[in-house]
Scaffold this motif. Sequence first.
Motif, mmCIF file in Angstrom:
data_model
loop_
_atom_site.group_PDB
_atom_site.id
_atom_site.type_symbol
_atom_site.label_atom_id
_atom_site.label_comp_id
_atom_site.label_asym_id
_atom_site.label_seq_id
_atom_site.Cartn_x
_atom_site.Cartn_y
_atom_site.Cartn_z
ATOM 1 N N ASP A 1 -22.917 -21.837 38.855
ATOM 2 C CA ASP A 1 -21.782 -21.774 38.088
ATOM 3 C C ASP A 1 -20.404 -22.648 38.629
ATOM 4 O O ASP A 1 -19.832 -22.369 39.594
ATOM 5 C CB ASP A 1 -21.326 -20.417 37.800
ATOM 6 C CG ASP A 1 -20.258 -20.192 36.827
ATOM 7 O OD1 ASP A 1 -19.430 -21.139 36.432
ATOM 8 O OD2 ASP A 1 -20.047 -19.069 36.107
ATOM 9 N N ALA B 1 -17.719 -23.347 37.412
ATOM 10 C CA ALA B 1 -16.096 -22.729 37.388
ATOM 11 C C ALA B 1 -16.006 -21.628 38.424
ATOM 12 O O ALA B 1 -14.829 -21.761 39.237
ATOM 13 C CB ALA B 1 -16.184 -22.234 36.126
ATOM 14 N N ARG C 1 -15.322 -23.937 41.389
ATOM 15 C CA ARG C 1 -14.116 -24.499 41.596
ATOM 16 C C ARG C 1 -13.011 -23.394 41.899
ATOM 17 O O ARG C 1 -12.126 -23.683 42.713
ATOM 18 C CB ARG C 1 -13.598 -25.023 40.312
ATOM 19 C CG ARG C 1 -12.406 -25.654 40.057
ATOM 20 C CD ARG C 1 -11.872 -26.130 38.780
ATOM 21 N NE ARG C 1 -12.567 -27.084 38.246
ATOM 22 C CZ ARG C 1 -12.538 -28.450 38.470
ATOM 23 N NH1 ARG C 1 -11.549 -29.125 39.566
ATOM 24 N NH2 ARG C 1 -13.243 -29.535 38.028
ATOM 25 N N ALA C 2 -13.097 -22.160 41.558
ATOM 26 C CA ALA C 2 -12.314 -20.983 42.059
ATOM 27 C C ALA C 2 -12.524 -20.939 43.474
ATOM 28 O O ALA C 2 -11.472 -20.593 44.315
ATOM 29 C CB ALA C 2 -12.400 -19.698 41.188
ATOM 30 N N ASP D 1 -22.101 -29.722 44.032
ATOM 31 C CA ASP D 1 -20.602 -29.312 43.566
ATOM 32 C C ASP D 1 -19.325 -30.118 44.448
ATOM 33 O O ASP D 1 -18.228 -29.878 44.164
ATOM 34 C CB ASP D 1 -20.319 -27.921 43.662
ATOM 35 C CG ASP D 1 -20.599 -27.554 45.051
ATOM 36 O OD1 ASP D 1 -20.791 -28.146 46.040
ATOM 37 O OD2 ASP D 1 -20.715 -26.448 45.247
ATOM 38 N N ILE E 1 -16.337 -31.476 42.373
ATOM 39 C CA ILE E 1 -15.270 -30.639 42.266
ATOM 40 C C ILE E 1 -14.537 -30.210 43.241
ATOM 41 O O ILE E 1 -13.206 -30.126 43.331
ATOM 42 C CB ILE E 1 -16.055 -29.296 41.488
ATOM 43 C CG1 ILE E 1 -16.522 -29.586 40.160
ATOM 44 C CG2 ILE E 1 -15.000 -28.187 41.441
ATOM 45 C CD1 ILE E 1 -17.451 -28.404 39.729
#
Length: 230
Positions: free
Chosen positions: A166, A168, A171-172, A206, A209
């Motif tokens: 995931d 998102a 990124r968090a 990832d 990102i």
Amino acid sequence: MTSTAERYETTADEVQEVCQRAGRPVHDVTLVAVSKTVGLEEVEDAARAGAHNFGENRPDELMRKHDAFPEYRWHFIGNIQSRRIRDIVGRAVLIHSLYEAHHAQKIDEVAREQGIVQDVLLEVNVSGEASKSGLAPEDVPGMLALCESLEHVRVCGLMTMAPQGDLAVARATFRGLRELRDQLRETLPAAQAADFIELSMGMSEDWSIAIEEGSTIVRIGRAIFSADFA
Ligand SMILES: *Cc1c(COP(=O)(O)O)cnc(C)c1O
């Protein structure tokens, strides 16, 4: 069919493009080619295409590859075991995965014997996933205070692994590591703060990102060394 050299070049070009798009100088980000699944020949192929930072997660492979190619920069990114610290210190330019106090003390002891200062990163479990290793964010200040008392260990920043699947959430996680570094820097004595800059975050799926979120070191394995990685 692409070769290791072609995949390394493509990845290095993409890292530069993402830096530029994110408004970051390309020299801010070090590309570590994670060679843990391949042999000496593939390391040489990547090196001919320009790679000079490599990552390994097992002491035996670190020793074998470092001793074959001592001119490259070897990063240790794997689980640390006390009895193998002697094999890692001095071979690794940077140990990314320190999170236990007794390992910090042992690294200090071995580095002292070798007459060096060992650069390390503290691994942080930002996402809180039970399967991930690393310090809880609230335990990082205590570990930094311990490391400050060790003359032969220099903490250069933080490392994390994002949960897979995931983007998102990834990124968090990356943003959380950057914010933690920024907060901690303000609390550190000036000399320690000056060294405390690196963010080792971002893997094959990832890394772009991670660069957008401030990564200074990306650790990329499959995108470089696997012909199957899409
Ligand atoms: C294997 C590994 C990587 C590279 O992962 P890829 O998904 O192959 O890019 C990065 N960091 C650590 C700690 C690893 O063990």
